[in-house]
Design a protein around this motif. Sequence first.
Motif: not given
Length: 273
Positions: A124-140
């Motif tokens: 659940t950790m997010r970095h506001p300045g790094d949103r363009e580099a963050e990508f979700a995947v469905p599972s571990v």
Amino acid sequence: MVARLPKLIATDLDGTLLRRDGTVSARTLRALRTVVEAGADVVVVTARPPRYVDALAAATGLGGTAICSNGALVYDLTSRTVIHSRPLAVSAARTIATVLSRAVPGIGFAVEAGLRVHYEPAYTMRHPGDREAEFAVPSVAHLWAVESPIVKLLAHSAEHEADFLLTVAERHAAGHAHFTHSGGRGLLEISAPGVTKADTLSALCATRGIGADDVVAFGDMPNDLAILKWAGSGYAMANAHPSVRAAVPRHTVSNEEDGVALVLEDLFNAPGA
């Protein structure tokens, strides 16, 4: 203090060179330029991936070499290329995630790949300045299918401090990886076995004919401790983690007070504020 001018300055970023707002003060930047003009190298040694140091270089004009991701990458700031990498094996990452999930219910994982970071739902950790580099995947399980090499495996728990996670990881998964943290709440950073800031810096210095006695280093967190002990002169910031302040005899003032600049001005006989 060292008796002669150092040949290399190694500095952490967050909590060390950078102020709380992520900037480099004019005084610190002036001190770094004095170091370069004197013929010494300045090497950034950080837990951050290359995309962060690119932004820093663009804002400050700093060039040279950066050791990124706690030693997993050696990066050229001028050409923006990775010179050397030491990734974590997928099999080791999978094993560690399984072990830590059993030991710390609810812990989440992300894979740092240098240009991108991929995270599963429990992370659940997010970095506001790094949103363009963050990508979700469905599972571990989907993390292990990411095509890019694993620069670092990140484990996060909103319920626990990083020191607790470090203790748990070393107790249950020792030998599979190197575990450390850089102060992020509940954030554990996991690299390939033997990958540390100090190991990578010492190898880099060896290629340049520079010994530990000619290195001055600055840091504030457990992931900096090995490098502060390895360098001929290692300085803990006043705002450093208690374990770092206790283990390192040389201290300087906090990052908010330009602690790095204060030492460099003295070493290189440069004007202060």
